[in-house]
Design an enzyme around this catalytic site. Structure first.
Site, mmCIF file in Angstrom:
data_model
loop_
_atom_site.group_PDB
_atom_site.id
_atom_site.type_symbol
_atom_site.label_atom_id
_atom_site.label_comp_id
_atom_site.label_asym_id
_atom_site.label_seq_id
_atom_site.Cartn_x
_atom_site.Cartn_y
_atom_site.Cartn_z
ATOM 1 N N ASN A 9 49.669 60.863 82.107
ATOM 2 C CA ASN A 9 48.267 61.249 81.929
ATOM 3 C C ASN A 9 47.575 60.122 81.151
ATOM 4 O O ASN A 9 47.821 59.970 79.952
ATOM 5 C CB ASN A 9 48.217 62.574 81.156
ATOM 6 C CG ASN A 9 46.812 62.997 80.784
ATOM 7 O OD1 ASN A 9 45.826 62.406 81.248
ATOM 8 N ND2 ASN A 9 46.704 64.024 79.959
ATOM 9 N N TRP A 10 46.757 59.365 81.863
ATOM 10 C CA TRP A 10 46.098 58.225 81.205
ATOM 11 C C TRP A 10 44.925 58.657 80.333
ATOM 12 O O TRP A 10 44.352 57.844 79.620
ATOM 13 C CB TRP A 10 45.639 57.203 82.260
ATOM 14 C CG TRP A 10 46.748 56.326 82.778
ATOM 15 C CD1 TRP A 10 48.087 56.460 82.531
ATOM 16 C CD2 TRP A 10 46.612 55.161 83.617
ATOM 17 N NE1 TRP A 10 48.793 55.459 83.154
ATOM 18 C CE2 TRP A 10 47.912 54.640 83.833
ATOM 19 C CE3 TRP A 10 45.530 54.512 84.215
ATOM 20 C CZ2 TRP A 10 48.151 53.508 84.611
ATOM 21 C CZ3 TRP A 10 45.771 53.380 84.990
ATOM 22 C CH2 TRP A 10 47.061 52.885 85.184
ATOM 23 N N LYS A 11 44.523 59.926 80.432
ATOM 24 C CA LYS A 11 43.386 60.430 79.637
ATOM 25 C C LYS A 11 42.176 59.510 79.834
ATOM 26 O O LYS A 11 41.977 58.996 80.928
ATOM 27 C CB LYS A 11 43.797 60.584 78.168
ATOM 28 C CG LYS A 11 45.096 61.398 78.022
ATOM 29 C CD LYS A 11 45.416 61.777 76.614
ATOM 30 C CE LYS A 11 46.712 62.599 76.592
ATOM 31 N NZ LYS A 11 47.051 63.095 75.271
ATOM 32 N N HIS A 93 44.594 71.194 79.975
ATOM 33 C CA HIS A 93 45.148 70.371 78.891
ATOM 34 C C HIS A 93 44.500 70.804 77.576
ATOM 35 O O HIS A 93 43.320 71.155 77.544
ATOM 36 C CB HIS A 93 44.870 68.893 79.178
ATOM 37 C CG HIS A 93 45.641 67.984 78.275
ATOM 38 N ND1 HIS A 93 45.291 67.773 76.964
ATOM 39 C CD2 HIS A 93 46.765 67.254 78.490
ATOM 40 C CE1 HIS A 93 46.170 66.945 76.409
ATOM 41 N NE2 HIS A 93 47.073 66.615 77.311
ATOM 42 N N GLU A 95 43.375 69.194 75.238
ATOM 43 C CA GLU A 95 42.161 68.431 74.898
ATOM 44 C C GLU A 95 40.945 68.989 75.636
ATOM 45 O O GLU A 95 39.829 68.974 75.106
ATOM 46 C CB GLU A 95 42.390 66.938 75.216
ATOM 47 C CG GLU A 95 43.344 66.322 74.194
ATOM 48 C CD GLU A 95 44.171 65.157 74.701
ATOM 49 O OE1 GLU A 95 43.859 64.596 75.772
ATOM 50 O OE2 GLU A 95 45.152 64.800 74.023
ATOM 51 N N GLU A 163 53.066 71.658 76.201
ATOM 52 C CA GLU A 163 52.636 70.574 75.322
ATOM 53 C C GLU A 163 52.193 71.152 73.974
ATOM 54 O O GLU A 163 51.032 71.579 73.838
ATOM 55 C CB GLU A 163 51.458 69.813 75.949
ATOM 56 C CG GLU A 163 51.790 69.112 77.244
ATOM 57 C CD GLU A 163 50.875 67.910 77.479
ATOM 58 O OE1 GLU A 163 51.405 66.862 77.856
ATOM 59 O OE2 GLU A 163 49.653 68.013 77.260
ATOM 60 N N GLY A 169 50.355 62.817 70.729
ATOM 61 C CA GLY A 169 49.852 61.597 70.105
ATOM 62 C C GLY A 169 50.209 61.447 68.638
ATOM 63 O O GLY A 169 49.621 60.634 67.935
ATOM 64 N N SER A 209 54.340 63.192 72.753
ATOM 65 C CA SER A 209 55.096 62.098 72.116
ATOM 66 C C SER A 209 56.415 61.774 72.811
ATOM 67 O O SER A 209 57.385 61.396 72.148
ATOM 68 C CB SER A 209 55.325 62.392 70.622
ATOM 69 O OG SER A 209 54.077 62.433 69.942
ATOM 70 N N GLY A 230 51.535 60.893 77.771
ATOM 71 C CA GLY A 230 50.242 60.257 77.522
ATOM 72 C C GLY A 230 50.416 58.778 77.257
ATOM 73 O O GLY A 230 50.583 57.967 78.169
ATOM 74 N N GLY A 231 50.400 58.395 75.978
ATOM 75 C CA GLY A 231 50.408 56.987 75.574
ATOM 76 C C GLY A 231 51.456 56.124 76.266
ATOM 77 O O GLY A 231 51.157 55.007 76.701
#
Ligand code: 13P
Length: 249
Positions: A9-11, A93, A95, A163, A169, A209, A230-231
C-alpha cells in the site's frame, strides 16, 4: 489452498519516477508462486498497470466510492479502478476510517461495489492502542468484521487484513501470540457467519510495520496468508525481502 498474497500500500506516496520501482519488482518476479500486489495512488494506477509484465505484479486501488457513478467530486468508482487496470481495492483502512470518518456500514457498501465491479476487496480491521490496553481487541475486530463484510464472500472477492492501528508506521508489532489470537479469531468469526468452506477460502493478511527483518516470523503464524505493507513496499528491494520470506513460509 489459499494463494499467499504480498500486498503493498503506497498510500499518498509516489509520482512517475516511482514507476521504476514497480518495473524493477516486476522484472524480479516474472512468474511468482504467490500473488504480488501494489496499490499505488490513483494517479499512477493506469501507468502502473502498464509498467508491470503479464503474470507478474498486479495492481490495485486504495479506496473506491460505494456508487457506480454520479455527482461525487473527487471520488472514484470501483468500475473506474477496474478500467484503469486494478484487480484489487483496499477498503476501510484505518487511515480512511480516521481521516474520512468511514463507518463499517460504508466500508461494507464499498465492498459490495468492488465485488460488483469484479475487484477483490481487501477489507481492513484493527484496534487502537487504547482498545488493546482495555482488552477490547477481539470485540472490536468482531464488530468490524460483522459490520464491514458483505454477505456471501469467498476468497475470489474478499481478503481481510488485520492492521492494529498502533503498529502502523511505528516499528512496533504485536507478539506472534497476539497475531495468532486475532487471526484464529477472524477465521472462526468468518466460519460462524459464512460456513467453513467460504471462511477457509478467504485470505487473512497481517499489516503494520512488516519489514524484511520480521516478515519470516510473522508468516510462520497460522492463519497468516500474507501481509499488507506500507513503508517497506515503496522500494523494490525492501518489498522483495518480504516477498521472499512469504515464498519460503
Ligand atoms: P506500515 O507497513 O508502513 O506500518 O503500514 C502498514 C499499512 O498501513 C498498510 O496498509
Amino acid at each position: 489452498m489459499r494463494r499467499k498474497l504480498a500486498a503493498g500500500n503506497w498510500k499518498m506516496n509516489g509520482t512517475a519516477t516511482s514507476l521504476a520501482e514497480l518495473e524493477k519488482l516486476s522484472s524480479l518476479y516474472p512468474n511468482p508462486d504467490i500473488d504480488i500486489l501494489i496499490c499505488p495512488p490513483a494517479t499512477l494506477l493506469h501507468r502502473a498497470a502498464q509498467a508491470v509484465q503479464a503474470n507478474s505484479v498486479i495492481v490495485g486501488g486504495q479506496d473506491c466510492h460505494a456508487l457506480v457513478a454520479g455527482a461525487h467530486t473527487g471520488d472514484l468508482s470501483a468500475e473506474m479502478l477496474k478500467d484503469a487496470g486494478a484487480e484489487y481495492v483496499i477498503l476501510g483502512h484505518s487511515e480512511r476510517r480516521q481521516d474520512h470518518g468511514e463507518s463499517d456500514e460504508l466500508v461494507r457498501a464499498k465492498a459490495i461495489a468492488a465485488k460488483d465491479a469484479g475487484l477483490i476487496a481487501i477489507v481492513c480491521v484493527g484496534e487502537s492502542i487504547e482498545q488493546r490496553e482495555a482488552a477490547e481487541t477481539l470485540d472490536v475486530i468482531g464488530e468490524q468484521i460483522s459490520g464491514s463484510i458483505p454477505d456471501q464472500p469467498i476468497g475470489e472477492n474478499l481478503v481481510v487484513a488485520y492492521e492494529p492501528i498502533w503498529a502502523i508506521g511505528t516499528g512496533k508489532i504485536p507478539t506472534l501470540d497476539q497475531i495468532c489470537e486475532v487471526h484464529d479469531f477472524m477465521r472462526t468469526k468468518l466460519a460462524d457467519r459464512f460456513g467453513a468452506d467460504s471462511a477457509s477460502s478467504i485470505r487473512l493478511l497481517y499489516g503494520g510495520s512488516v519489514k524484511p527483518q520480521n516478515a519470516s516470523e510473522i508468516f510462520s503464524v497460522s492463519n497468516v496468508d500474507g501481509a499488507l505493507v506500507g513503508g517497506a513496499s515503496l522500494k523494490a528491494e525492501d518489498f522483495s525481502g518480504i516477498i521472499q520470506a512469504l515464498e519460503n513460509a
